[in-house]
Design a protein around this motif. Structure first.
Motif, PDB file in Angstrom:
ATOM      1  N   GLU A  94       0.852  -1.182   0.000  1.00 33.55           N
ATOM      2  CA  GLU A  94       0.000   0.000   0.000  1.00 33.55           C
ATOM      3  C   GLU A  94       0.892   1.236   0.000  1.00 33.55           C
ATOM      4  N   THR A  95       0.531   2.237  -0.791  1.00 33.33           N
ATOM      5  CA  THR A  95       1.227   3.521  -0.737  1.00 33.33           C
ATOM      6  C   THR A  95       0.366   4.501   0.038  1.00 33.33           C
ATOM      7  N   LEU A  96       0.930   5.637   0.369  1.00 30.69           N
ATOM      8  CA  LEU A  96       0.127   6.683   1.008  1.00 30.69           C
ATOM      9  C   LEU A  96      -1.000   7.083   0.061  1.00 30.69           C
ATOM     10  N   ALA A  97      -0.675   7.103  -1.243  1.00 36.57           N
ATOM     11  CA  ALA A  97      -1.689   7.484  -2.231  1.00 36.57           C
ATOM     12  C   ALA A  97      -2.829   6.473  -2.282  1.00 36.57           C
ATOM     13  N   SER A  98      -2.498   5.170  -2.356  1.00 38.30           N
ATOM     14  CA  SER A  98      -3.570   4.177  -2.472  1.00 38.30           C
ATOM     15  C   SER A  98      -4.367   4.079  -1.172  1.00 38.30           C
ATOM     16  N   ALA A  99      -3.673   4.187  -0.048  1.00 35.27           N
ATOM     17  CA  ALA A  99      -4.393   4.177   1.235  1.00 35.27           C
ATOM     18  C   ALA A  99      -5.339   5.364   1.304  1.00 35.27           C
ATOM     19  N   SER A 100      -4.891   6.501   0.772  1.00 40.09           N
ATOM     20  CA  SER A 100      -5.745   7.697   0.851  1.00 40.09           C
ATOM     21  C   SER A 100      -6.986   7.549  -0.018  1.00 40.09           C
ATOM     22  N   GLN A 101      -6.859   6.822  -1.129  1.00 36.90           N
ATOM     23  CA  GLN A 101      -8.037   6.572  -1.958  1.00 36.90           C
ATOM     24  C   GLN A 101      -9.030   5.690  -1.199  1.00 36.90           C
ATOM     25  N   ALA A 102      -8.488   4.681  -0.511  1.00 37.81           N
ATOM     26  CA  ALA A 102      -9.345   3.815   0.298  1.00 37.81           C
ATOM     27  C   ALA A 102      -9.997   4.620   1.414  1.00 37.81           C
ATOM     28  N   ALA A 103      -9.202   5.514   2.009  1.00 36.95           N
ATOM     29  CA  ALA A 103      -9.722   6.361   3.084  1.00 36.95           C
ATOM     30  C   ALA A 103     -10.887   7.199   2.568  1.00 36.95           C
ATOM     31  N   ALA A 104     -10.664   7.864   1.447  1.00 37.01           N
ATOM     32  CA  ALA A 104     -11.708   8.732   0.882  1.00 37.01           C
ATOM     33  C   ALA A 104     -12.983   7.931   0.625  1.00 37.01           C
ATOM     34  N   ALA A 105     -12.814   6.712   0.103  1.00 34.33           N
ATOM     35  CA  ALA A 105     -13.977   5.870  -0.178  1.00 34.33           C
ATOM     36  C   ALA A 105     -14.689   5.444   1.099  1.00 34.33           C
TER      37      ALA A 105
END
Lengths: 426, 319
Positions: free
Chosen positions: A75-86
């Motif tokens: 997981e990257t900070l970017a991909s985690a942040s997409q999951a977070a937003a969702a």
């Protein structure tokens, strides 16, 4: 000047106790005004009709593991942040047990810059409490704090040496720094992947007694008593821990605690026939302990609910149970699990949202978690009743190790705003 | 010989989920193989054309050779793969290794692995029959079946039979499988061990718990001794070998606590002078240990035969 007017919403602001029909006005990324008087009005460049859905402060997830830096395939900070937003999460408090470990100021700076450049939600880094997470010598707590670390933790490791922890707590207290602890006696839980009891015995799994947690909770509270440090148990999972913390709070000690969503929604039997996606740390507990966690959230002894989002690659999970990696992704199921407490009549929506917004903001000293005027417009629009089934393939995380595959929930985020910018819409 | 189905599943992963009818069916079939195994011509062609792979991640002499012989006597091609010669030591995962072997189209895979649940994992991922030959501390179903066959052939009925299982129950897959089987068949099971060698909540299985041999063996029909692993003897779980033997080692004096005519079993390999005294182990009047080994081959033939009956004719299970 950019502006958004949210109309026809059910506004819930746990910080002020507001739960009413109303509207909210955003200007230049901050909340300009909110309340019942804006229900149908408010002029702005963009008008959002909330259609009676819940508009609340964006969620703060205070326990997120990513693989950046070091294991970006997880997981990257970017991909985690997409999951977070969702999942309606607008701030992730990220753990320092990366490779390298976040144990010096330049690395805190790296996380902040990297998040600023790639993540769509706010990222608040925690730093290691001891160098290299070795549990031997404390990190530069003051400098790390200046660099932007919001708390200090050795991740999912318990500091075995009480003398080291005592000094770190005492020193941290000089800077009013928050310590986040993990409670699992390292010797009692060495090699264990399940909770000792009938179920682990039937499966023949190496198991640790649930008291391995309470023993450390008890010890650490004694050290808090000695040092006066602010101490937060990242996640507890047993009734015994809950009782000890309730007592410590009663005595006025600066202690708080969280619970992982999976410890609220699953018990040890859910491991079934060696289902490794439900291998988490600490391991899933008995049904009595799970029920105690729900009770703890309802009573407020448990301050916050976290996801303990821990992405793992398929290869580390497709192993015999004892050899498989710990961890489950959870950013996108945090809110649905928490809403389950509301649907079950165990807590009000406002109370549950407080554990995901106001309370973590307060404990970690973060700006969001409220609809107050002048605060960042980090918002989540929630349909609290929408039914859906978890489908791992539809998750935004890089990793797909959800423990809730195929499970039905009611309620989730339908839109997420960070600093007035929409970062997710269903 | 009939070829009616015996097992309702295409794998043998444990005793816990077997029915009494399945267990009885396997024991009945094994009786016929026990007879065959004493004949001059020990071969049949039940598994003719079939391929059996023994995949052993833990070293084993008797179980592996027992499966090998069983497969050969039934006419199958048998291949043995042990961990020392495999690529597992090169970092390949269990599933990769098994998938590779699966691509060679074996009909039956016999697996022993140090982790509980390993056989079940493979059964989910592969399309051949999987036989659990011991997974971690979980189950060792063919051992429990061969023990049951041995007991039954001595004319002992399971209903009301008192079996004392003594020793390292906590780490023993043999104990778990035997507990499941004996309780299903109506026997009374006692577990006899110091508390460090008993799993938490052991009584939840429905066994009686004893911490001394005198009360544990009182009135027992069968005394089943378990092997104590060497690494567990020196302070970790028991203080010393001599203390363990003094309190829990089976000698004639302790055996006298049991019912007159009580029989002694051990899954092997034995630690003489640790859990069992040579005088008992070698006493043909009471020891069933050699017979257990003999019945092992018969049981494994029965298991392989039963699984083969479920295979689609001419090929393997449908993927």
């Amino acid at each position: 000047m950019s502006s958004i007017a949210f109309r026809n919403a059910r506004l819930i602001d746990p910080a002020s106790g507001l739960d009413a029909k109303g509207g909210l006005l955003v200007e230049d990324g901050t909340i300009k005004d909110a309340g019942p008087h804006l229900a149908g009005s408010g002029e702005a460049a963009e008008i959002v009709d909330c259609k009676g859905l819940v508009l609340a402060p964006g969620l703060i997830d205070a326990r997120v593991f990513t693989g950046e830096p070091g294991t970006e395939y997880r997981e990257t900070l970017a991909s985690a942040s997409q999951a977070a937003a969702a999942g309606g999460v607008t701030t992730m408090v990220v753990m320092p047990n990366t490779d390298p470990v976040i144990d010096e100021p330049s690395l805190v700076d790296f996380i902040k810059r990297r998040a600023g450049a790639t993540a769509v939600v706010n990222v608040a880094p925690m730093a290691a409490l001891t160098k290299g997470l070795r549990g031997e010598t404390m990190t530069e707590i003051g400098l790390l704090q200046e660099a932007g670390a919001v708390a200090f933790t050795d991740g999912d490791r318990t500091i075995a040496n009480a003398r080291v922890l005592r000094r770190a707590l005492a020193y941290a207290n000089s800077f009013s720094a928050l310590i986040v602890g993990h409670a699992e006696d390292p010797d009692l839980s060495d090699g264990a992947s399940a909770t000792e009891g009938e179920f682990a015995m039937r499966l023949g799994l190496p198991a640790a007694p649930s008291a391995a947690e309470a023993i450390i909770v008890e010890r650490d509270i004694r050290l808090v008593e000695m040092t006066g440090a602010r101490y937060h148990f990242g996640q507890i999972s047993t009734r015994a821990s809950l009782d000890i913390i309730a007592d410590a709070k009663q005595r006025g000690l600066p202690v708080t605690c969280g619970v992982s969503a999976h410890h609220l929604a699953l018990n040890e039997l859910d491991v079934g026939s060696y289902y490794t996606f439900r291998k988490v740390k600490p391991p899933l507990r008995s049904e009595a302990d799970r029920a105690a966690m729900v009770e703890g959230v309802a009573s407020g002894i448990i301050d916050i609910i976290v996801s303990s989002h821990d992405p793992q690659g398929a290869d580390t999970k497709r192993q015999p149970y004892a050899a498989a990696a710990f961890g489950a992704v959870g950013l996108e199921t945090l809110l649905p699990v928490a809403l389950g407490l509301v649907h079950d009549g165990r807590a009000t929506l406002s109370h549950v949202l407080a554990t995901l917004t106001t309370m973590p903001a307060k404990i970690f000293g973060l700006a969001g978690g409220t609809l107050a005027k002048g605060t960042p417009a980090d918002l989540v629009l929630i349909d609290p009743d929408a039914p859906f089934t978890v489908n791992a393939d539809a998750l935004s995380s890089l990793a797909r190790n959800t423990p809730f595959e195929g499970r039905n929930f009611h309620g989730r985020a339908v839109a997420t705003y960070v600093g007035g910018v929409r970062v997710f819409e269903r | 010989m009939t070829s009616a189905p015996i097992l309702s599943t295409s794998h043998l992963l444990g005793i816990e989920h077997l029915s009494v009818a399945e267990i009885t069916g396997l024991l009945d079939l094994a009786e016929t193989y026990a007879v065959l195994n004493r004949a001059q011509n020990k071969k049949t062609d039940v598994l003719k054309g079939r391929t059996l792979i023994n995949m052993f991640f833990e070293s084993s002499t008797r179980t592996q050779s027992s499966f090998e012989l069983a497969g050969k006597r039934l006419g199958a091609d048998v291949m043995n793969m042990s961990v020392k010669t495999s690529s597992v030591s090169k970092g390949e995962t269990l599933i990769d290794t098994a998938t590779t072997l699966n691509a060679m189209r074996p009909d039956i895979l016999v697996v022993r692995h140090q982790d509980s649940g390993a056989a079940e994992l493979l059964a989910r991922k592969l399309d051949c029959c999987v036989v659990n030959a011991g997974d971690g501390s979980h189950e060792h179903p063919t051992q429990a079946l061969l023990d049951a066959l041995t007991i039954r052939r001595r004319g002992r009925a399971f209903e009301g039979l008192i079996v004392a299982i003594c020793g390292d129950v906590a780490h023993s897959r043999v104990a778990r499988s035997n507990i499941h089987l004996l309780l299903k068949m109506g026997a009374r099971v006692r577990l006899v061990a110091p508390r460090t060698l008993l799993p938490a909540d052991a009584d939840r299985f429905g066994c009686e718990i004893h911490h001394d041999m005198k009360s544990g063996l009182a009135g027992a029909d069968i005394v089943m001794m378990l092997r104590l692993q060497l690494e567990r003897m020196s302070g970790a779980f028991v203080p010393s070998t001599r203390e363990y033997f003094h309190f829990y080692g089976l000698d004639h004096k302790k055996l006298a606590y049991a019912k007159p005519g009580a029989l002694v079993m051990h899954p092997g390999p034995m630690n003489r002078g640790v859990e069992i005294d040579s005088a008992v182990a070698d006493d043909i009047e009471v020891s069933l240990i050699q017979e257990q080994v003999e019945m092992g081959v018969a049981i494994r033939m029965a298991v392989l035969d039963a699984l083969a009956r479920g295979l689609a004719s001419g090929g393997r299970n449908a993927p």
